[in-house]
Scaffold this motif. Structure first.
Motif, PDB file in Angstrom:
ATOM      1  N   ASP A 125       0.831  -1.202   0.000  1.00 52.08           N
ATOM      2  CA  ASP A 125       0.000   0.000   0.000  1.00 52.08           C
ATOM      3  C   ASP A 125       0.868   1.255   0.000  1.00 52.08           C
ATOM      4  O   ASP A 125       1.906   1.305   0.655  1.00 52.08           O
ATOM      5  N   CYS A 166      -2.679  -4.817  -6.323  1.00 53.17           N
ATOM      6  CA  CYS A 166      -2.540  -4.968  -4.872  1.00 53.17           C
ATOM      7  C   CYS A 166      -1.094  -5.108  -4.409  1.00 53.17           C
ATOM      8  O   CYS A 166      -0.821  -4.977  -3.214  1.00 53.17           O
ATOM      9  N   SER A 206      -3.795   3.794   0.401  1.00 55.33           N
ATOM     10  CA  SER A 206      -5.036   3.899   1.182  1.00 55.33           C
ATOM     11  C   SER A 206      -5.192   5.184   1.992  1.00 55.33           C
ATOM     12  O   SER A 206      -6.292   5.691   2.137  1.00 55.33           O
ATOM     13  N   LEU A 252      -9.788  -4.983   3.806  1.00 58.41           N
ATOM     14  CA  LEU A 252      -9.231  -4.989   2.452  1.00 58.41           C
ATOM     15  C   LEU A 252      -9.775  -6.106   1.558  1.00 58.41           C
ATOM     16  O   LEU A 252      -9.898  -5.917   0.332  1.00 58.41           O
TER      17      LEU A 252
END
Ligand SMILES: [Zn+2]
Length: 352
Positions: A10, A338, A300, A317
């Motif tokens: 992330d 991802c 995020s 998630l």
């Protein structure tokens, strides 16, 4: 989390700021046992969060609740907070960096200095943390602190948060508005970009205004990266990236991380959390339409933003992963979004 799903990498979280505000080093242990927030070790294990950029950020003395309330309006234009002097910023940077290293000492994560480090951490089931600084207030004009922080593990830096530094001008939170607000990098900022290139520190474009963005594009020889920003075409806030900016990022073979912050997702720009997950998929689709499937990922802003109700913490998630599958993304594309795209751009930026 089924073992077949690789852990998520992330582009941005603010848990170090939250731990700093909660009491600093003494609070580090709550990350391991579970804390009242969006990111901790139990939630990471539950949601398949594998790591990413852990931001160190020097907060401005400002009324955050008033600013949040202002941003629920149909239009808003928040003034840039006052600049913060180096002498005042550096102790805060060191405090938050110390929390990061304490988390490593306690076994919660590994501070990664290379993509090989990240792969090793992921393989060992440890959180792969990247030491990132959001806003370069803690860096002196001679850049000596940059070298010291790099030696300590710093691998990513935003020259500005939405606030001015000696290096450049941040973009204010304004809706509706394009990002073309104010001047770009100073001479100090151009030297900062060059030194980051030499050291192998990623330069984060996410809080830069348009002039600063194009200055980095001109002076940096690395891929252009915005760790936590969205598509201006779908949410016309000053913080998001225009299609021209997305095209420049594509040409540099860089990357954008999808920000979960509702004010950067919603077409109406309001800081209200009733946002369907489909809105996030529209941003991913738009950005992939320009950047392709290899240059988009997640960023995020967990523990730093109001996020959609269905994705309140990293434990949620899998909801996003399922929404991607329901939307028609194949397994290989989901893995790119991802995880793999971040590893790819970091390898290009830091070297193999
Ligand atoms: Zn940010």
């Amino acid at each position: 989390m089924p073992a077949t799903h690789p852990a998520i990498i992330d582009g941005h979280n603010d848990v170090l700021l939250k731990l700093y505000r909660a009491g600093g080093l003494a609070q580090a242990g709550t990350f391991l046992t579970g804390r009242d927030g969006a990111l901790d070790l139990p939630k990471a294990q539950a949601g398949g969060f594998g790591g990413g950029f852990f931001a160190v950020y020097v907060p401005s003395p400002m009324d955050r609740e008033a600013r949040d309330a202002e941003m629920t309006n149909a239009t808003y234009d928040l003034p840039l907070p006052e600049p913060i002097d180096w002498e005042d910023a550096l102790p805060v940077v060191l405090s938050q960096a110390a929390i990061l290293f304490e988390l490593e000492r306690q076994g919660a994560l590994c501070v990664c200095r290379s993509v090989a480090d990240m792969r090793a951490a992921l393989a060992a089931g440890r959180i792969a943390a990247i030491f990132h600084i959001e806003g370069a207030e803690g860096i002196d004009p001679d850049l000596h602190m940059l070298d010291v922080l790099h030696a300590a593990g710093l691998r990513s830096l935003g020259p500005v948060w939405s606030r001015n530094t000696i290096f450049g001008h941040g973009v204010p939170f304004r809706f509706p508005s394009g990002p073309d607000i104010g001047p770009g990098l100073s001479d100090h900022g151009i030297r900062l970009v060059r030194r980051c290139n030499q050291l192998g520190i990623l330069i984060d474009l996410s809080h830069m205004n348009a002039a600063g963005f194009w200055d980095v594009a001109r002076h940096s020889d690395k891929p252009l990266v915005a760790t936590h920003s969205n598509a201006h075409a779908l949410c016309p806030i000053s913080r998001n990236l225009t299609d021209d900016q997305l095209r420049a990022i594509a040409e540099s073979d860089g990357m954008v991380g999808l920000n979960f912050a509702v004010a950067f997702l919603r077409q109406d720009g309001r800081k209200l959390s009733d946002v369907p997950v489909e809105t996030m998929l529209r941003h991913l689709d738009h950005m992939m339409g320009i950047l392709g499937e290899n240059r988009v990922g997640l960023g995020s802003d967990y523990d730093g933003a109001i996020v959609p109700e269905a994705l309140t913490t990293v434990a949620d998630l899998p909801v996003l992963r399922q929404a991607m599958a329901d939307h028609g993304y194949g397994a290989a594309l989901i893995d790119k979004l991802c995880r793999d795209n971040w590893l790819r751009v970091l390898e290009r930026t830091w070297g193999a």
